[in-house]
Design a protein around this motif. Structure first.
Motif, PDB file in Angstrom:
ATOM      1  N   TRP A  31       0.864  -1.275  -0.046  1.00 26.67           N
ATOM      2  CA  TRP A  31       0.006   0.009  -0.229  1.00 26.67           C
ATOM      3  C   TRP A  31       0.824   1.266   0.014  1.00 26.67           C
ATOM      4  O   TRP A  31       0.648   2.317  -0.745  1.00 26.67           O
ATOM      5  N   ALA A  32       1.878   1.165   0.802  1.00 23.52           N
ATOM      6  CA  ALA A  32       2.931   2.391   0.580  1.00 23.52           C
ATOM      7  C   ALA A  32       3.388   2.493  -0.749  1.00 23.52           C
ATOM      8  O   ALA A  32       3.642   4.049  -0.956  1.00 23.52           O
ATOM      9  N   SER A  33       3.645   1.720  -1.420  1.00 21.93           N
ATOM     10  CA  SER A  33       4.334   1.887  -2.643  1.00 21.93           C
ATOM     11  C   SER A  33       3.380   2.542  -3.569  1.00 21.93           C
ATOM     12  O   SER A  33       3.660   3.228  -4.213  1.00 21.93           O
ATOM     13  N   GLY A  34       2.010   2.242  -3.445  1.00 17.86           N
ATOM     14  CA  GLY A  34       0.916   2.522  -4.313  1.00 17.86           C
ATOM     15  C   GLY A  34       0.981   3.888  -3.895  1.00 17.86           C
ATOM     16  O   GLY A  34       0.619   5.053  -5.151  1.00 17.86           O
ATOM     17  N   VAL A  35       0.844   4.424  -2.687  1.00 15.04           N
ATOM     18  CA  VAL A  35       0.914   6.055  -2.165  1.00 15.04           C
ATOM     19  C   VAL A  35       1.916   6.751  -3.090  1.00 15.04           C
ATOM     20  O   VAL A  35       1.704   7.711  -3.390  1.00 15.04           O
ATOM     21  N   VAL A  36       3.033   6.078  -2.966  1.00 15.16           N
ATOM     22  CA  VAL A  36       4.494   6.960  -3.322  1.00 15.16           C
ATOM     23  C   VAL A  36       4.165   7.097  -4.763  1.00 15.16           C
ATOM     24  O   VAL A  36       4.492   8.151  -5.424  1.00 15.16           O
ATOM     25  N   ALA A  37       3.606   6.035  -5.523  1.00 15.11           N
ATOM     26  CA  ALA A  37       3.351   6.306  -6.975  1.00 15.11           C
ATOM     27  C   ALA A  37       2.494   7.226  -7.320  1.00 15.11           C
ATOM     28  O   ALA A  37       2.533   8.302  -8.201  1.00 15.11           O
ATOM     29  N   PHE A  38       1.351   7.385  -6.485  1.00 11.32           N
ATOM     30  CA  PHE A  38       0.310   8.230  -6.767  1.00 11.32           C
ATOM     31  C   PHE A  38       0.513   9.662  -6.470  1.00 11.32           C
ATOM     32  O   PHE A  38       0.538  10.458  -7.399  1.00 11.32           O
ATOM     33  N   VAL A  39       1.440   9.974  -5.325  1.00 14.18           N
ATOM     34  CA  VAL A  39       2.000  11.186  -5.026  1.00 14.18           C
ATOM     35  C   VAL A  39       3.091  11.659  -6.302  1.00 14.18           C
ATOM     36  O   VAL A  39       2.873  12.843  -6.780  1.00 14.18           O
TER      37      VAL A  39
END
Length: 145
Positions: free
Chosen positions: A83-91
């Motif tokens: 989930w953290a990797s998805g947040v980083v990609a989104f940002v």
């Protein structure tokens, strides 16, 4: 426990993929008309945008399924990494560009796909490591790395 988790995850993935396919077809065929009917003429998004949003939502739902699979197998740290990797990609993606709708659209898709890919890899590895464990070791006894 592993066989039941594997079966449940596989079945949910099949359902979500089918629903996502239908949603993408529906977004293409009727999306703009339905959007205007419910929200008025000011809400005008292209068919392509609606299909991308439907696909990104499907990828997000698949990520939820895989994340829950990791939790069921006692791997909350791995789920959090996905989930953290998805947040980083989104940002990272939402920060680039001028068009707000386009940035959000691309960021939602990128974040969902990155999260899905990372969770899929982590779940695959977790299930493989579980397969290689001694049949005498309880599934809940594994300690996260």
């Amino acid at each position: 426990k592993l066989a039941a988790a594997r079966h449940a995850v596989r079945r949910m993935v099949e359902v979500v993929v089918a629903v996502t396919g239908l949603a993408c077809l529906g977004a293409w065929a009727l999306g703009p008309q339905v959007l205007r009917a419910f929200f008025g003429a000011r809400f005008d998004l292209s068919r392509a945008t609606l299909v991308v949003l439907a696909g990104a939502s499907g990828a997000y739902m698949l990520a939820v399924v895989l994340g829950q699979g990791l939790l069921a197998l006692g791997s909350p740290v791995r789920a959090a990494v996905g989930w953290a990797s998805g947040v980083v990609a989104f940002v990272a993606v939402v920060a680039v560009g001028a068009d707000l709708v386009g940035r959000v659209e691309r960021a939602y898709l990128a974040g969902s796909l990155v999260c899905l890919a990372i969770l899929a890899g982590l779940l695959w590895n977790r299930m493989r490591s579980q397969d290689q464990r001694s049949p005498l070791a309880p599934a809940f006894a594994e300690v996260e790395p």
